[in-house]
Design a protein around this motif. Sequence first.
Motif, PDB file in Angstrom:
ATOM      1  N   LYS A 379      34.409  84.378 -14.308  1.00  0.00           N
ATOM      2  CA  LYS A 379      33.415  84.606 -13.266  1.00  0.00           C
ATOM      3  C   LYS A 379      34.152  84.663 -11.938  1.00  0.00           C
ATOM      4  O   LYS A 379      34.706  83.659 -11.494  1.00  0.00           O
ATOM      5  N   GLY A 664      27.910  87.624  -8.374  1.00  0.00           N
ATOM      6  CA  GLY A 664      29.210  86.999  -8.586  1.00  0.00           C
ATOM      7  C   GLY A 664      29.588  85.978  -7.539  1.00  0.00           C
ATOM      8  O   GLY A 664      30.719  85.930  -7.107  1.00  0.00           O
ATOM      9  N   SER A 748      33.891  77.937 -13.978  1.00  0.00           N
ATOM     10  CA  SER A 748      33.581  79.068 -14.846  1.00  0.00           C
ATOM     11  C   SER A 748      32.685  78.577 -15.966  1.00  0.00           C
ATOM     12  O   SER A 748      32.609  77.390 -16.259  1.00  0.00           O
ATOM     13  N   THR A 770      34.843  84.872 -23.102  1.00  0.00           N
ATOM     14  CA  THR A 770      35.099  83.895 -22.050  1.00  0.00           C
ATOM     15  C   THR A 770      35.830  82.671 -22.543  1.00  0.00           C
ATOM     16  O   THR A 770      36.204  81.834 -21.740  1.00  0.00           O
TER      17      THR A 770
END
Length: 804
Positions: A379, A664, A748, A770
Motif C-alpha cells: 500500500k 492510497g 501495510s 501482499t
Amino acid sequence: MDFENFTEPFTQVSELSWEELGAPMAEEEEKNHFTDGTLSKAYYLERFQLFETLSNFYLVGRDETKSYWRVLKIARTEPSELNVVEDPITYTERECAEFLRRLEEGNKYNGGLKLRTSCFGIIGFIKFLGPYYMLLITKRVEIGTICGHSVYTITGSEMIQIPNSSVLSNASLSDDENRYKKLLQVVDLKKDLFFSYSYNVMSSLQKNLCDNKAEQFPNETLFIWNEYLTREIHIKLGSTLWTVALVYGFFKQVNLSVSGQHFRVTLIARRSRYFAGTRYLKRGVNERGRVANDVETEQIVMEVVPKGYPIRISSVVQHRGSIPLFWSQDCSPFNLRPDIILSKKDPNYEATLLHFENLSRRYGKPIVILDLIKTNEVKPRESILHAEFSKAVSFLNKGWSKENAIRFLHLDLNKCLRNSGAKHALSVLCKLAKQALDLTGLFYHQVMADLHPGEEIDNGNCTLPEIPSRIGNESISQTQERNSSDDAGENPRIEPMMLQNGVLRTNCIDCIDRTNVAQYAYGLVALGRQLHSIGLPEYPEIGLDDPLAMDLMGLYETMGDTLAMQYGGSAAHNKIFCERRGQWKPATQSQELLRIVQRYLSNTYKDPEKQDAINLFLGYFLPQPGKPAIWELHSDQNHSAGMRSSSYDYQNTISFAKRSLSDGNIISQTGALQGISNIVQNPLPDISAHEPHISYCRCIPSVSCNQLLEDFTDESEVGLRCYRVNGNDHDSSHFLDLGWFSSSENSSEAAAYNRAQRVGLDIPAPPESTVKGDELTRTEADDESVIFSEKFASWVAEGGTLFR
C-alpha cells in the motif's frame, strides 16, 4: 560584601585557547577604570551574584581571574516593562566591593541590599500577561573542552520575578499567568542544553577557525535556542556579555587510544530552533524552507599530546532533516500509524529550493542526499514521498550546473536489512558514506605549540567558497602536498589546512531511527580518515568489527536515543546496533515493543503540551491579554511556527484537513490554518503561498543503465539501480537508488495480518500478492511468537484506542 564566597572553583583553560574561537567578549575601551593602570584586551564574565533592593536588582559579574568586575542594574519598579542599564565602568574587586558598600549604605532605610542568589549567567527574560521574569543558571557541570575552552550543561536554574510586589498588576496573579509559568517548565533546562563562555559552540570548528572576518559572516542564531529570550537585553545593551547562548541537542566527549596514541572524539548535535517541535506536529518543510527535525551533527577528532607539542584536529559535519515537501501526519488515539498527507503541493518546489539554498549557504556545495525510505510497498505510503522528493530534486537540478547539482542517493534500508542482515546493511551504508565523503571532504588543521592565546592563525584568509577540499579521489597526503606550497611557505608553523565543502543530508520518515544508523556509518568512515590526518596512517579505514567501531557505535547510539526522545518521545529503535552487539533477540524485541508503546503514548497525549511549551520558549507564540491562550488554539500541526502572521480572524475557527482514504493515503487538505495575531514576524525570506491540492504522484522513475558507484559491481547484491528522472540525461547521473526497520514508520495490510497471526487472532488474509515475496514488510516482533493481552492484540491488528 564578601566576594570570595563563590561556591564552585574556576576551571582552568588550556594555554592553547585560540582567540578566534572565542564567543562575544568585552573589549578594552576608555571606560576601564583601573587605579593601577592594568588593562586587558578581552575577558568573559563567568560568575555572577544577584543583589536586590526594593527598587532594583544589581547583577555583579566577574571574569575567571577576578580581574574584571561589571555591574548590571535591572529596575523593579516597572510592572510590565524591562528596564536594564549596564554600568560602563569596569571595576577591580576592591572598587566593586566599595560600590556595593555604598549601595547598602544608601538603602539601609529601605530594606538594605540583599544577596538574592549566585549564578553562572542569564538564560534570558520572558513575559506572559503581566511582569517580566529573569531566567538564571544556578548550577552547571563541565561536560568537555574544545581546544581548551570549557563546555557546560545546566544542572540548576531559577526563574525570578523582576517587579517587586507593590507594583504588580492583577494579570500577574491570574490563573492564566500561573498556567503559562507551569507550561514554560515543560521545557527542561537541565536536559540536553549546553553552552560555553569562550567558544562558539553553536558553530562548527571549521567555521570558528576560518570565519576570522566578522563582517563577512553575520551572527548565526540558527542553533541558539534562547535567542528570543535574550533578544531584548541584547538590543538594549548592544552586548552579549551577560548572557549565554544555549544549544539544544547532544554533546558527548570520550578519550580513546590506538597504537599507543591517544585522541579525543567529540560528538555534537545541534538542533535548529526554526520549525522546531514534536514528531507529528512538525513534519516536512514550511514556506520559508525550514524543515522539521533539522539537526547538524559534528564529529571532532583531536590528538591528546603533552603541553608544548603541536595539536592536530579534524572535524566533519553532516545533516539530518525531514523531507523538504509539504506533508504531515495526523496523530490521534484511534490510529497507531497515521496516514501520510501530501498537501499544499508546490508546483515549482519553491520551499524545497529555499531549503537547499540555505544548506548551500551553511555548508557549501555539493549537497548529497541519502534517502532511506521504502519504495516497494503493498500500500503506497513512504514511496509516495520518495517519488515526489526525487521529482523535486530533478526539477531543481535543471536550474543548476552539473557541478552544483544535488546528488541524490537512495537506499531502501528496510529491505536491505531484511534480505542481508545488519552487518551487510552497515557495509552498504559505509560504501555510500565513502562516496559522499569523497565529494565533500573533511576539515583538518594543525596549531603549533608556539601559537599563544590571542595570536591569529594564518590560514591564507581562507573562506569556505575560496578553498574547497577533496579527500577521496586523491589521498589526504596528496592533498596536503598540493597545498603545502601555498600555505606552509608563508607560515612554517602551520600545516596546510583542508576544508569540508558541501554536506551529506540524510533522511528517512522520522529522521531518528534509520537516519541515525546511516549517520553512524558516515561517522565511522570519517573517523578512519580523521585518524589518518592526525598521524595514524595505518587507520585510513576502520572495519565494522574493530573495537573503535564499537566505541563509536556507542556514541552514536546514545546520540540517537537523545535526539529521538526530543522529537519522537522515546529512545530510538536500535535493532541494527543491538544485533551488532550480539544482544539476545527476545530482549531486543521487548525493548522495541516498549519503545513503540512509549512513543505512541508520548505522541498522542504529551506532544501537544510539549509543542505549546516549545512555541512559548522560542517566542513563536506571544501571550496577550484578551486574546486566546496557546492551549485554546488546538493543533499546531499544520501551521508553521517559523511563519508568523500579524492578523487573525477570531470569528473563524481553525480548519482542519478533511480526510479521504480512497486514494492510497494521499489526503486533500481543503482548509488552511489562518494566521494568529499572537505569532510575530521573523526576519526570514518569504515565498508565495500555493493553494493546497492533491498530489497523484504514483510512479517510481524509470530505471537507467548508468551507475554512479564503482564499488557496487553486482546489482543483485543490494538491489542497486540508478534511475533517470523525467527522462533527462543531465539529471540521471545525480540519482542512485540502492533499493530497515522502523516499527513506527511501517504500515501495510500484510503487516497487520502478520501481526495478528503472531498474537493468535483469526482475521481474513489479504490478497495473496501482499504476503508473498520480498515485498512483505516485517514488523518489530520479527517471526517469534509473543504473548500479549487480548486488548493489546486487538489494538495492534485493528487500531483504535488502547486505553479506555
